[in-house]
Each structure stands twice: as structure tokens, then as C-alpha cells.
Motif scaffolding. Structure first.
Motif: not given
Lengths: 385, 385
Positions: A253-277
Motif C-alpha cells: 500500500a505504501v508503495k502504491l501511495q509512493g507511486d500515485a499519479e503526479g503526486a509530490s507528497h505522500d500524506i499520512t493522516i493519523e487520527v487520534r483519540q476518536a470515539v471509534s475506529e
């Protein structure tokens, strides 16, 4: 080594003329046994390509002998002629391999609406050629033959105590979750019962590929297949196997993200302290799909207001005025207002880390995405030409 | 004439230094009566700017004397200081106009997180200056003062038997529905009861602004306000008034679409033969939000496969393999397969018409959107700078 890293698998990739570039475009992966266990997850899109319709039926008995994959045409919305092409491809492979057509899965990728007689003839010829070239070293060739706009072949191998998992993946656009989000074939020589293979695959993809959301566009052709043959004669604990499979899927999955069309940033969005997953995933995905946020990251602009505007559209439980947002380690927003000056945030690295602390519960989730760039627009405005 | 076209309204627009360009950035619209009826719809985003929080309370009694609007800063996520700025602006306007602060609505637009002491001082000074310059000819000045990335001021006027509706709108990005999707002030000298004004406004916006979805990004600051003063002494039939109001809102919505950031195509997505209007809107919106489709249109590529892939992600009732798609009058897809050759479709005009016939029912809806262009990415990656 990709899908031929585990014992008892053969593969090949050949050029059959489906791609105008003349590059390899038909791959075959064959399970030589002794077991022929198969599991697969498919796109959640109701508009399904012919290979998806076929493969969903073929995998139902959890016996899979082989997978035939082609790039250079999605065989989607090609009517009954297109479905016959898929059917004939499975029959051709089955005949040559001496197995049942109902145990051959088909995967296609490329332009929707493409699948005429020339396409059919070339897929069938390519299938025959690939089967003639099958080898225990063919994993890399297969991985190359499924590439479309991918710039690199994507493979991964994990070995544990006596057993191995290998995988190959293609995907560079139309990446959004819905059970599966790309073409992936994973092989293992671990001894797995059919239901174990199915459970392990769903557990792994649910936390990995399903949380990759490059551009919010769900494909008609996505399929992730797991083939297990027990050739190692080692039957791992299911939790151990599932954990290793998840690790491999995450690597792909990370390799797919890293090769995404035209992308210049691989963005990891980490969500913490949510009520549910589920809440955490919904919040992360709302940001991953916000074009204004994605364009800001392209411009190296830590525009946290767009993060707040995106998550405010969700139904997740949290107080929009008591959320902390970090960008690359700098807390830019806290308690409904600005925190550190945006000038402190360095967004020039390709790896971008956004943390959203909802301060509402104990669940967390991470969603992977990319930025929205000129090159993304360029590649996707010129695709059919 | 914009909001001052109906009798009994005054407006002004002044430059208060909120915009770095020195252009006008504070507008005031005042209802001189005799009636002071007000209705408003607001963004559905849970992340609401301070002016939204204030105005939702202020309009609750359906009495509105005036609206103060500023560009150059959204006053969103600016904490209690930002809310005090909104409150003080209403109090300042009320004091100068001799009315109650609770009858003054506030609207802001610009960068989220902007609203420091300088911002407050300039908004207050601008409000004072605008009120000093109020005139029955001030509608156009007001329309200019609410522009952000808009390239043209957007106004509309409709006159019927003895009564008039005038409106001004700003919005060029972050256009996605959620009750309202931009800043709009509409005035009328028709005689309306408060509940009639509210009903007419919701009916009109539900079919117009709510179906404009330029980039899928819902703002934190959207507000559409209707002021009615009865100065014409004509009480129209509610259906007649609602129809005229809808026509005016549609005219403004089309102007917003036509000025969307970086767009090179105005795309009308018409969904026919849906089981319900809700289904038709869901299907239209799924296409409007599909980046791959929007990039294809930018490239003048009639990539109907992306239409099918988009609508396949919805829950609407229809058979994905029995859908017709037209692009600019050419049926490119029918019965789950290709129809006319894509070469027949001319997508070079800015106006683009996509028809999706679901062949399942009798409902229909039209969604307006734009293409995804290099300029959209450029404008939105450089916004904060």
C-alpha cells in the motif's frame, strides 16, 4: 521475486500487444500445489468490470489454480462480448494448465470501454505465451506486466519460520477503498484452510489497502487475491499469519501511495483519540478527499483551516472547537484557534505527517493519501489519448 | 443594482484594509422597512465560523435590520477573541443604525484562522465607514466588497408585478452544498410573512445553490440571507414568489459556477429517469466530485467510463449495465457498452452537458460543477501566500 518467492508458485509476464508501447501486458500466476486455496476481495463499486464478475463466481468455492492478469484494457462496460472474452481467457488458461476454468481468476486494468476483437485475440495469445514461459523465477516479469501508469513494479516478500508470503501490486490512480483498491496477487506456501485464508485476507486488506485513498476515485476493476498452497508444510498460527499478511499488504500500500499519479507528497493522516475506529477512518478520509487541503499540501502550505473545514463535514463524534492539528510535528491548531505560526512547518519533504487529535475517545486510525498536483491533472486529462 | 434594486434597501461597500490589495472589503446592507423580515440558511459544516454562530442566533426571531459582510478574513477558528469581534461588529452597526445588535447578521469570508486585533480594528472601522456611505445606489459597491478570488461581481435582479428581488453573491471555490454554499444576500420589497420568507428561501436554495458542487469542499462560512421589507405593498402568492426567488438563485448559482477558481468548463450534469429526486442528486453529485472525470473534461476527453465508475459508487437504484450517457448531445454509452465513437464528441466549448439516463423511474435532477484544471490546483496551492 514477488509472487514466486514462496515455494510452489510459477509466474510469467509477456508482451501481447495490448499496450501501444509494446511493454509487457499479460501476466499469469499459477499455484503448483499441493493445496489450491484461494481467497479474494473485490471493488465495492457496483459498476464492475467483466473480470470482476467472473472472478467473484470463480473464487466462491475457495479453490484457485491460477490468475491471469492483463494491463492495456479494463474490459469494463464492454457488454456480453467482453464477458465472453474473460470467459474464453479462463478456458484457454485452464485447457493449457489442465485445470478447470472455474478455478482460474481473471484481472484486467486499463481504459474502460476497451475490449474489441483485437483485444480478445491478443489477450488469448498472450495468455498462451505466458503459460509457455511460466517459471519459478517469473515473479518480477509478472509484476512488470500488470503496470499501467505505474512508474515502478511493486513487490514485497516476507518470510517467517519456514513459510513465506510474496506479493505484487499495480495501481497509480483511481485509488480509493472499497474492499480492494487495485490489482494485487499475493502467494504463500503456508498451510492455510480456505476459511483461514479468507479471514486473514479480509483482516489485512481492511487495515491497509482500504485505508489508502489517493484520489477518492473507486475503480471498477480492483481485486486482491491470495493463493495458498501449503508447500512449506508449516501451518502457522492464524494470528501470526494475519499479522505478517497485514505487514506485506501495508508495504505494498505504501508503495502504491509512493507511486500515485503526479503526486509530490505522500500524506499520512493519523487520527487520534476518536470515539471509534470507524469515526477515525471517516475523519481521516474526509481530509484525504478534500481537494483544497490536497492542493495546499502541494503548495507546501500548512493550511490547517482546510483540515478543520473537511472534518466538520463528517458525522464523527467530536467537538470541532476542541481539536488539535499537527503538521510535520508542529501543532498549528488547538482548542479551536491557531497555535504555532505556520512558518514553523516545513512541508518540503515528500513525506507529510498530519495528526488530528479529536480528544474524544481512545480509538485511532491512519489514512494514506497524496497531494493534488498539476501533474495529477495533466496525467488524468490526457489518459485516453 | 443588486441588493438595492428593490425599494427600501440601502447598501455600501468600502475598503477597510482587510485585503492586501487595498480593494473594497466591507459591505453593509440595510433594510429601511417598513417590515424587517429576515430568513437565512447556513453551511451544514459543523466547523462553523464565528459569524455563522452569531447569525444563526440573530436570525432565529426572523427579524433582520442589516447585514455586515467582510472579505479578507473568515474569522473562523479564531477562538473567543474572534467571536467577540463578530459581536462587537454587530453592536457597532446596531449603535450607528439605531437598532438592536441581535437584528444584525454578520458574514465573513477569507482565510480560516485569520482574525487578530488588526483585523478587528479594520472591520469595525470599515463597518462605520460603510454605514456612513449607505445609499439606495450602493448595491454594486457592496457586491464588489464581498469578492475574494471572484473575478467578477455577481448580481441578479428579477421584477414581477409590482415587486422586485435583488441579490448579490460571492464564491469561487470551496463550493459544495450544505444548505448554502457561499455568501449571498437577497432583498425584496414584496410583502412576506416571516414564515413565508423562510419557506421560500429554503425551497429556492434547495434546488439551486444546493445543487452547485464545484469542488466538493464545503465552506465554514456559507450563508444565504433573504431580507423582505414589504415596501412595494404587494403581497404575491407564495408559489409565485418562491418561483421567482428560485429563478434568481439559479441565476446567481450559474454565475458562481462560471467564475469557479481555475475552471475551463461549466459542466451541467442532468440525471434522468431516476427512481427519486434524491437518487438523481446523489448520482449527479458522485460525478461532480470525481476528480478523474473532472480532469478528463479539462482535457476535452469524453471519458464516459469515469462517469460509470463514479455512479457505481452510489446507493441509488438503477442497473449499472443499463444506463445511457450523453456528452454534448452524443450518446457515448448505452446498455453497458460503448455507443457512438468518442471522436464525435466536441468538448471544446466551455459549456458541457452530460446526460445520465438511469432508465429506472420518473425523477430527475441537475447538478452543476466544473472541471479540474491546472489553474484550480495553482490557485488553491498558493491561496495562503
Amino acid at each position: 521475486m514477488s509472487v514466486t518467492a514462496p515455494a510452489g508458485f510459477e509466474a510469467a509476464g509477456v508482451a501481447a500487444g495490448l499496450k501501444s508501447t509494446g511493454k509487457p501486458d499479460v501476466a499469469v500466476v499459477v499455484n503448483r500445489g499441493p493445496r489450491k486455496v484461494g481467497a479474494a476481495v473485490f471493488t465495492g463499486n457496483r459498476a464492475k468490470a467483466n473480470p470482476i464478475i467472473w472472478s467473484q463466481q470463480a473464487v466462491a468455492d475457495r479453490v484457485v489454480e491460477a490468475v491471469v492478469l492483463n494491463s492495456g484494457g479494463a474490459n469494463c462496460f464492454t457488454g456480453s462480448f467482453g464477458f465472453q472474452t474473460t470467459h474464453q481467457t479462463a478456458e484457454k488458461a485452464a485447457e493449457l494448465l489442465g485445470v478447470s476454468a472455474g478455478d482460474v481468476l481473471i484481472c484486467s486494468t486499463g481504459l474502460i470501454g476497451t475490449g474489441d476483437e483485437t483485444f480478445r485475440a491478443r489477450v488469448l495469445a498472450g495468455t498462451e505465451q505466458a503459460i509457455a514461459e511460466l517459471s519459478a523465477d517469473g515473479g518480477d516479469d509478472a509484476a512488470h506486466a500488470i503496470m499501467t501508469t505505474d512508474t515502478v513494479a511493486k513487490t514485497a516478500v516476507i518470510s517467517r519460520d519456514g513459510w513465506t508470503i510474496g506479493g505484487m501490486a499495480k495501481g497509480a490512480g483511481m485509488l480509493a477503498p472499497g474492499l480492494a483498491t487495485m490489482l494485487v496477487v499475493i502467494t504463500t506456501d503456508a498451510v492455510l484452510e480456505p476459511l483461514q485464508a479468507d479471514e486473514a485476507l479480509r483482516r489485512a486488506t481492511g487495515k491497509t489497502f482500504d485505508r489508502l485513498d489517493s484520489d477518492g476515485c473507486m475503480s471498477t476493476n480492483d481485486q486482491v487475491t491470495l493463493l495458498a498452497n501449503g508447500a512449506s508444510e508449516v501451518a502457522p498460527d492464524l494470528d501470526d499469519f494475519a499479522a505478517a499478511l497485514r505487514e506485506l499488504c501495508q508495504e505494498l500500500a505504501v508503495k502504491l501511495q509512493g507511486d500515485a499519479e503526479g503526486a509530490s507528497h505522500d500524506i499520512t493522516i493519523e487520527v487520534r483519540q476518536a470515539v471509534s475506529e470507524q469515526d477515525a477512518v471517516e475523519v481521516g478520509r474526509s481530509v484525504a478527499r478534500n481537494n483544497l487541503f490536497k492542493a495546499a499540501i502541494f503548495g507546501n502550505d500548512p493550511n490547517w483551516g482546510r483540515v478543520l473545514a473537511a472534518i466538520g463535514t463528517t458525522n464523527a463524534q467530536f467537538d470541532p472547537y476542541d481539536v488539535d492539528v499537527w503538521m510535520n510535528g508542529v501543532r498549528v491548531c488547538t482548542e479551536g484557534g491557531p497555535d504555532r505560526p505556520r512558518e514553523e512547518v516545513d512541508l518540503t519533504p515528500r513525506a507529510t505527517h498530519v495528526v488530528i487529535d479529536l480528544k474524544s475517545g481512545e480509538a485511532a486510525a491512519t489514512v494514506l493519501t497524496n497531494d493534488l498536483t498539476h501533474d495529477y491533472v495533466h496525467e488524468n486529462s490526457a489518459y485516453a489519448s
